[in-house]
Design a protein around this motif. Structure first.
Motif, PDB file in Angstrom:
ATOM      1  N   UNK B  87       0.845  -1.190   0.000  1.00 35.38           N
ATOM      2  CA  UNK B  87       0.000   0.000   0.000  1.00 35.38           C
ATOM      3  C   UNK B  87       0.882   1.241   0.000  1.00 35.38           C
ATOM      4  N   UNK B  88       0.432   2.287  -0.669  1.00 30.35           N
ATOM      5  CA  UNK B  88       1.205   3.524  -0.735  1.00 30.35           C
ATOM      6  C   UNK B  88       1.069   4.234   0.616  1.00 30.35           C
ATOM      7  N   UNK B  89       2.168   4.374   1.353  1.00 32.22           N
ATOM      8  CA  UNK B  89       2.073   4.858   2.736  1.00 32.22           C
ATOM      9  C   UNK B  89       1.590   6.293   2.888  1.00 32.22           C
ATOM     10  N   UNK B  90       1.730   7.084   1.827  1.00 34.30           N
ATOM     11  CA  UNK B  90       1.356   8.490   1.909  1.00 34.30           C
ATOM     12  C   UNK B  90      -0.099   8.720   1.500  1.00 34.30           C
ATOM     13  N   UNK B  91      -0.789   7.641   1.107  1.00 37.09           N
ATOM     14  CA  UNK B  91      -2.192   7.769   0.699  1.00 37.09           C
ATOM     15  C   UNK B  91      -3.089   7.067   1.709  1.00 37.09           C
ATOM     16  N   UNK B  99      -6.851   4.713  -6.531  1.00 35.92           N
ATOM     17  CA  UNK B  99      -5.655   4.788  -7.392  1.00 35.92           C
ATOM     18  C   UNK B  99      -5.661   3.658  -8.418  1.00 35.92           C
ATOM     19  N   UNK B 100      -6.318   2.562  -8.058  1.00 33.13           N
ATOM     20  CA  UNK B 100      -6.379   1.421  -8.967  1.00 33.13           C
ATOM     21  C   UNK B 100      -7.224   1.667 -10.197  1.00 33.13           C
ATOM     22  N   UNK B 101      -8.066   2.694 -10.148  1.00 31.03           N
ATOM     23  CA  UNK B 101      -8.965   2.982 -11.274  1.00 31.03           C
ATOM     24  C   UNK B 101      -8.228   3.809 -12.332  1.00 31.03           C
ATOM     25  N   UNK B 102      -8.711   3.704 -13.570  1.00 29.85           N
ATOM     26  CA  UNK B 102      -8.093   4.475 -14.665  1.00 29.85           C
ATOM     27  C   UNK B 102      -8.211   5.972 -14.430  1.00 29.85           C
ATOM     28  N   UNK B 104      -8.896   8.006 -11.257  1.00 30.41           N
ATOM     29  CA  UNK B 104      -9.089   7.927  -9.805  1.00 30.41           C
ATOM     30  C   UNK B 104     -10.017   8.987  -9.222  1.00 30.41           C
ATOM     31  N   UNK B 145      -7.978  -2.550  -4.148  1.00 35.56           N
ATOM     32  CA  UNK B 145      -7.220  -1.721  -5.102  1.00 35.56           C
ATOM     33  C   UNK B 145      -6.913  -2.504  -6.373  1.00 35.56           C
ATOM     34  N   UNK B 146      -6.523  -3.757  -6.215  1.00 41.52           N
ATOM     35  CA  UNK B 146      -6.167  -4.556  -7.395  1.00 41.52           C
ATOM     36  C   UNK B 146      -7.402  -4.853  -8.249  1.00 41.52           C
ATOM     37  N   UNK B 149      -9.017  -1.948 -11.114  1.00 39.10           N
ATOM     38  CA  UNK B 149      -8.597  -1.821 -12.513  1.00 39.10           C
ATOM     39  C   UNK B 149      -9.250  -2.874 -13.408  1.00 39.10           C
TER      40      UNK B 149
END
Lengths: 220, 237
Positions: B87-91, B99-102, B104, B145-146, B149
């Motif tokens: 996971x992106x720690x800053x989000x 973020x996973x969507x085309x 977001x 998240x996965x 997309x």
């Protein structure tokens, strides 16, 4: 006594412009060296790192050769655009940029290398382009390094002496920075001005380090 | 779905050489540490390029050494769930999911993310950073998240290994339900024999870069091909 306020403004002006170009080019080159093909860019990596170990007067001497009216770059600028860079504040910016760039690249490179590779792979697996991955993942996660690099570069630019003296001269009101003016004042026996300017430079350096500390505290 | 892989990759410790045709269900790749399971998964994802061979997904070439073709990760539409969630720690949890969507920031992305959040009991924690989430919550965010997309294949690299027993058990059930509901082909890597036999429809046993046996779970249980497979199978009998 020397007009310190004018010298300070000139120094800050030169350091600010130099830092702006250092950050843009430094981040771009650090990205190239970390995420590009290292073998292909080894020559460039070495070239930009050399000013870090060269005496500043040698850097200045080489810049004079390049920027002079008969030099490879100076000749072109003079012939096609009527621009003569030597002994101008722009030359001082260029000198500061050359000596600060390797610092920026080194610090930013460390920041990029510290980004967990799995995070970059995760972004790719979600269909994100290299640019989006850089902008949304790599840059934010290496923000602290970029800020630290920018501050280091700014203070380095502010304190630049040897290369600046050679390519920009020490022209009062035009290219006489704080560092050069300390030397001039000391040579002229005006120790009071020299002290004030030295204290000022020290104060700016301390403020820069404190600012870096607060800007680079991790939130996550 | 058809996934056909025949490839060869020289690694530092061994040579990976596999030939597989995977079904459109939940395939589990099982083997000891260092068997080449994660390497195989990275080849499927597109992060590692085999030395030679071919990989076709639904008749689309993802890799073919004879054609000098290697489709980039971004173009494969493959979802990936990492062992340590990545996971992106800053989000925040919500930002990670969208973020996973085309697109977001689109309304569609937000609606879809909220749907996943509700399904995986994440609604209360959407504003939190990953460091504030439990291990189970983190993996559920990573899974959501996965899926954003809309992948055509989901790859999972020991995603539950860092979780406690109860959370792991819950997540296994969740994964099976997800696979049935979405009919999404999945390839799941694990070294845990019990986990493998619990969730697998199709089982691939690997050791030192080679596929030792592959088949429907019940067939592998009933007819292990050699003593090494028998050792694994006897743990669950």
């Amino acid at each position: 006594m020397t007009d310190i306020s004018q010298i300070l403004l000139l120094s800050l002006w030169i350091a600010a412009w130099s830092t702006l170009f250092v950050v843009i080019v430094g981040v771009a080159l650090a990205y190239l060296f970390v995420f590009g093909n290292p073998r292909r860019w080894l020559w460039l990596d070495t070239l930009v790192a050399v000013p870090l170990v060269l005496p500043p007067t040698v850097v200045g001497f080489l810049l004079i050769y390049v920027l002079g009216r008969t030099g490879p770059l100076g000749g072109l600028l003079d012939h096609w655009l009527g621009i003569r860079l030597l002994f101008t504040w722009q030359a001082a910016v260029l000198a500061a940029w050359v000596v600060s760039l390797p610092l920026m690249i080194r610090v930013t490179r460390s920041g990029f290398l510290a980004v967990d590779l799995e995070l970059i792979l995760a972004s790719q697996s979600l269909g994100k382009s290299s640019w989006v991955t850089f902008r949304r993942i790599i840059m934010p996660l290496s923000r602290n390094s970029i800020v630290a690099g920018a501050v280091l570069s700014f203070t380095r630019a502010l304190g630049e002496f040897g290369a600046t003296l050679m390519v920009a001269g020490n022209i009062p009101g035009k290219t006489a920075t704080l560092s050069l003016s300390i030397y001039t004042a000391f040579e002229a026996g005006d120790t009071q001005s020299a002290w004030w300017m030295a204290l000022l430079l020290t104060l700016i350096a301390v403020m820069a380090m404190v600012t870096t500390y607060f800007l680079t505290r991790s939130r996550w | 779905m058809s996934l056909m892989l025949a490839c060869h990759k020289q690694l530092s410790d061994f040579t990976l050489s596999v030939k597989l045709q995977l079904p459109s269900q939940l395939t589990v790749i099982l083997g000891p540490s260092g068997a080449g399971k994660s390497v195989l998964l990275k080849i499927l994802a597109g992060w590692l390029k085999p030395d030679k061979g071919e990989l076709y997904f639904n008749d689309t070439a993802w890799f073919d050494s004879a054609l000098d073709l290697h489709l980039a990760v971004r173009q494969r539409q493959v979802g990936f769930v990492f062992q340590h969630d990545a996971l992106f720690p800053h989000m925040s949890a919500m930002e990670n999911i969208v973020y996973g969507h085309q697109q977001p920031t689109s309304a569609q992305a937000i609606e879809r993310a909220l749907g996943f959040a509700q399904r995986y009991q994440l609604t209360e924690v959407l504003s939190l950073l990953p460091k504030q989430l439990s291990g189970g919550q983190r993996q559920r965010v990573a899974l959501a998240r996965s899926l954003m997309s809309t992948p055509q294949l989901l790859l999972l690299d020991e995603p539950f290994s860092a979780l406690d027993f109860m959370t792991r058990r819950h997540m296994r059930h969740e994964l099976i339900n997800l696979q049935r509901q979405l009919d999404l082909p999945m390839v799941f890597v694990t070294h845990d024999i019990h986990e493998a036999f619990f969730i697998a429809d199709y089982l691939v046993l690997m050791n030192q870069g080679q596929v030792v046996q592959a088949g429907v779970k019940e067939e592998v249980l009933a007819s292990p091909s050699n003593d090494w497979v028998k050792q694994w199978v006897e743990e669950v009998r």
